[in-house]
Design an enzyme around this catalytic site. Structure first.
Site, mmCIF file in Angstrom:
data_model
loop_
_atom_site.group_PDB
_atom_site.id
_atom_site.type_symbol
_atom_site.label_atom_id
_atom_site.label_comp_id
_atom_site.label_asym_id
_atom_site.label_seq_id
_atom_site.Cartn_x
_atom_site.Cartn_y
_atom_site.Cartn_z
ATOM 1 N N LYS A 1 -3.263 -9.999 -2.262
ATOM 2 C CA LYS A 1 -1.876 -10.384 -1.966
ATOM 3 C C LYS A 1 -1.370 -9.697 -0.702
ATOM 4 C CE LYS A 1 1.735 -8.177 -4.106
ATOM 5 N NZ LYS A 1 2.739 -7.755 -3.132
ATOM 6 N N ASN A 2 -1.596 -8.379 -0.621
ATOM 7 C CA ASN A 2 -1.012 -7.633 0.502
ATOM 8 C C ASN A 2 -1.724 -7.900 1.825
ATOM 9 O OD1 ASN A 2 0.815 -6.615 -1.274
ATOM 10 N ND2 ASN A 2 -0.002 -4.531 -1.315
ATOM 11 N N CYS B 1 10.516 -5.193 -5.306
ATOM 12 C CA CYS B 1 10.297 -4.330 -6.467
ATOM 13 C C CYS B 1 11.340 -3.228 -6.559
ATOM 14 C CB CYS B 1 8.932 -3.656 -6.354
ATOM 15 S SG CYS B 1 7.592 -4.600 -7.020
ATOM 16 N N ARG C 1 13.810 1.718 -0.427
ATOM 17 C CA ARG C 1 12.713 1.338 0.472
ATOM 18 C C ARG C 1 13.332 0.885 1.785
ATOM 19 N NH1 ARG C 1 8.463 -2.237 -2.914
ATOM 20 N NH2 ARG C 1 7.079 -1.767 -1.179
ATOM 21 N N ASP D 1 -0.118 2.037 -5.702
ATOM 22 C CA ASP D 1 -0.110 0.803 -6.500
ATOM 23 C C ASP D 1 -1.025 0.881 -7.718
ATOM 24 O OD1 ASP D 1 1.742 -0.342 -4.854
ATOM 25 O OD2 ASP D 1 0.359 -1.654 -3.791
ATOM 26 N N ARG E 1 3.998 -12.077 -9.565
ATOM 27 C CA ARG E 1 4.080 -11.884 -8.117
ATOM 28 C C ARG E 1 2.738 -11.401 -7.572
ATOM 29 N NH1 ARG E 1 7.866 -7.695 -6.475
ATOM 30 N NH2 ARG E 1 6.786 -8.232 -4.578
HETATM 31 C C1 UD1 Z 1 3.168 -1.860 1.081
HETATM 32 C C2 UD1 Z 1 2.613 -2.684 -0.054
HETATM 33 C C3 UD1 Z 1 2.938 -2.045 -1.391
HETATM 34 C C4 UD1 Z 1 2.464 -0.587 -1.417
HETATM 35 C C5 UD1 Z 1 2.956 0.182 -0.192
HETATM 36 C C6 UD1 Z 1 2.354 1.570 -0.092
HETATM 37 C C7 UD1 Z 1 2.676 -4.927 0.843
HETATM 38 C C8 UD1 Z 1 3.292 -6.287 0.820
HETATM 39 N N1 UD1 Z 1 3.203 -4.010 0.026
HETATM 40 O O1 UD1 Z 1 4.582 -1.819 0.930
HETATM 41 O O2 UD1 Z 1 2.283 -2.795 -2.425
HETATM 42 O O3 UD1 Z 1 2.984 0.041 -2.576
HETATM 43 O O4 UD1 Z 1 2.610 -0.529 1.012
HETATM 44 O O5 UD1 Z 1 0.972 1.505 -0.025
HETATM 45 O O6 UD1 Z 1 1.724 -4.692 1.543
HETATM 46 N N2 UD1 Z 1 9.277 3.729 4.785
HETATM 47 C C9 UD1 Z 1 10.356 4.186 5.521
HETATM 48 N N3 UD1 Z 1 10.902 3.346 6.440
HETATM 49 C C10 UD1 Z 1 10.436 2.089 6.672
HETATM 50 C C11 UD1 Z 1 9.329 1.637 5.931
HETATM 51 C C12 UD1 Z 1 8.764 2.482 4.983
HETATM 52 O O7 UD1 Z 1 10.811 5.310 5.346
HETATM 53 O O8 UD1 Z 1 10.973 1.382 7.533
HETATM 54 C C13 UD1 Z 1 8.658 4.624 3.779
HETATM 55 C C14 UD1 Z 1 8.763 4.059 2.354
HETATM 56 O O9 UD1 Z 1 10.008 4.353 1.759
HETATM 57 C C15 UD1 Z 1 7.598 4.750 1.673
HETATM 58 C C16 UD1 Z 1 6.560 4.840 2.793
HETATM 59 O O10 UD1 Z 1 7.260 4.652 4.015
HETATM 60 O O11 UD1 Z 1 7.957 6.045 1.281
HETATM 61 C C17 UD1 Z 1 5.444 3.830 2.707
HETATM 62 O O12 UD1 Z 1 6.002 2.532 2.572
HETATM 63 P P1 UD1 Z 1 5.304 1.262 3.228
HETATM 64 O O13 UD1 Z 1 3.890 1.599 3.542
HETATM 65 O O14 UD1 Z 1 6.164 0.744 4.324
HETATM 66 O O15 UD1 Z 1 5.349 0.212 2.038
HETATM 67 P P2 UD1 Z 1 5.488 -1.343 2.156
HETATM 68 O O16 UD1 Z 1 4.902 -1.843 3.429
HETATM 69 O O17 UD1 Z 1 6.873 -1.739 1.805
#
Ligand code: UD1
Length: 419
Positions: free
Chosen positions: A22-23, A116, A121, A304, A396
């Site tokens: 999915k990701n 989620c 986030r 995850d 999902r």
């Molecule tokens: C993706 C995955 C999700 C997984 C996560 C961490 C997808 C669609 N989803 O989510 O399944 O749990 O990676 O491996 O691929 N952060 C910030 N600012 C930002 C963005 C992120 O502070 O603008 C922080 C988040 O709060 C978190 C960390 O960075 O603590 C990692 O998040 P991130 O890797 O961005 O997760 P997603 O891409 O949302």
């Protein structure tokens, strides 16, 4: 809303095929907006998030057809640059269209995301990345409004490694003028797969799989055909399902390298794990040894799989410590596991799980995607009947999970519209 009912206690036995990730497919779908023409993406899982992304691409003007694990996307007539709140609130990954829209059309209006319920986030890193590429970004009534006559290559350094922000900036930078360097880039395999997809389209990217991506912007990209990598989280969930039920399962169409951190923890917990090229065989031990995990970025233990690991540790012979470092309050599943008899203490981002020997079936509620999976695992081992409510979260991210479990001998079924 549908629920899944499980009568626990059956050891899982047999073979299961893993679906595409999915990701990995979600950012690839967004990346089709970077070129005009017909794309074909294969090994695509039939999931609600994939349908949501397809819906979003159609709103933008693409033609999307999906059948038998194959997505055909034609981006020839795109001309609407907005991702509306109604869609983005159901799937955070919708934000992946920001970079491609900005790079190809010079404008994007994307609602701030939902998704989620796993704590705050933010999207600040996505926005900072676009600004580093010389876009103007403002927030207007819950929407991100970004514009740039032409994105310009730049040095983008992230304080925190973010999968989403790395993917978004990577997609924006491939059509930017000049050279972009992304420092502290996410190294997750789904980002490498996205980078390979972009390279096949004609992008120039160095450092794939490392913490520094170097991109030379090109003026035009071409549509391609591509196969999606196996889902490492689904793979890990079935490995844990084999171990927790006292079963033995061959997990097929996967890649053992993608779950190396889990495999090493499983072996420490006394689970037998054998690896082939695209197959993993897991056999449960007599007794599970308590084993601590700390989640971290790839190649560390994935956040995850934290909830699923916690369920496994509920059956271990003693206490284990689970530390969450990616999403600090990702412990919504704890209260539901306790309803099944689990003994878990939580202190900030650390939980201590005391093995209880058995769980007892009850009605429980899913709070997010991976929490739903952990409750299904708990149901597989709990005595009596477990009803897992609100499984739309599960739909999902897990393709046909109940039929895959039934194929392995589980006594489980879906009841439609029952909660
Ligand atoms: C993706 C995955 C999700 C997984 C996560 C961490 C997808 C669609 N989803 O989510 O399944 O749990 O990676 O491996 O691929 N952060 C910030 N600012 C930002 C963005 C992120 O502070 O603008 C922080 C988040 O709060 C978190 C960390 O960075 O603590 C990692 O998040 P991130 O890797 O961005 O997760 P997603 O891409 O949302």
């Amino acid at each position: 809303m549908d629920k899944i009912v499980i009568k626990g206690g059956k050891p899982l036995k047999g073979a299961v095929k893993i679906s595409g990730a999915k990701n990995a497919v979600l950012p690839m779908m967004a990346a089709t907006l970077l070129a005009e023409g017909r794309f074909e993406i294969r090994n695509v899982p039939d999931l609600r998030d994939v349908k949501t992304m397809a819906h979003l691409l159609r709103i933008i003007g693409a033609k999307v057809a999906f059948a038998e694990s194959r997505l055909v996307i034609d981006t020839s007539d795109c001309g609407f640059y907005e991702a509306p709140y109604e869609l983005v609130k159901t799937m955070r990954a919708s934000i992946y269209v920001l970079g491609p829209l900005l790079a190809r059309y010079g404008q994007a209006r994307v609602s701030l995301p939902g998704g989620c319920a796993i704590g705050p986030r933010p999207v600040d890193l996505h926005l900072k990345g676009m600004e580093d590429l010389k876009a103007t970004v403002v927030l207007d009534k819950g929407y991100i409004v970004a514009k740039a006559r032409k994105l310009r290559g730049s040095s983008v350094s992230f304080d925190v490694s973010s999968v989403g922000a790395t993917g978004n900036v990577l997609m924006a930078s491939v059509l930017a003028e000049g050279r972009t360097v992304i420092n502290n880039a996410a190294r997750e395999p789904e980002i490498s797969a996205l980078a390979e997809f972009l390279v096949k389209m004609g992008a120039e990217i160095e450092g794939i799989g490392s913490g520094q991506l170097r991109i030379h912007g090109v003026s035009k990209l071409e549509p391609v055909s591509f196969d999606v990598i196996p889902d490492r989280i689904e793979t890990g969930t079935f490995m844990i399902a084999a171990a927790i039920t006292g079963g033995e399962v061959e997990i097929q169409k996967t890649d053992p390298k993608l779950v190396a951190s889990l495999t090493s923890k499983m072996r420490m917990a006394n689970v037998m794990v054998e690896e082939g090229e695209s197959v993993i065989f897991c056999k449960a031990p007599e007794r599970l040894k308590p084993t601590n995990v700390t989640t971290s970025v790839y190649p560390g233990f994935p956040t995850d799989l934290q909830a699923q690991w916690m369920t496994l540790m509920c059956l271990a012979d003693g206490s284990s410590v689970i530390q969450e470092t990616i999403f600090f309050d990702r412990f919504a599943h704890v209260a539901e596991l306790r309803r099944l008899g689990a003994q878990i203490q939580v202190n900030e981002n650390v939980s201590i799980v005391t093995g209880v020997g058995k769980l007892i079936g009850a009605t429980v509620m899913s709070s997010d995607l991976r929490a739903s999976a952990c409750l299904i695992l708990a149901g597989l081992i709990a005595q009596g009947r477990t009803d897992v409510l609100r499984i739309y979260h599960l739909d999902r991210g897990y393709e046909k999970i109940e039929s895959k479990l039934v194929g392995l001998g589980a006594n489980t079924w879906r009841e439609e519209g029952s909660s």
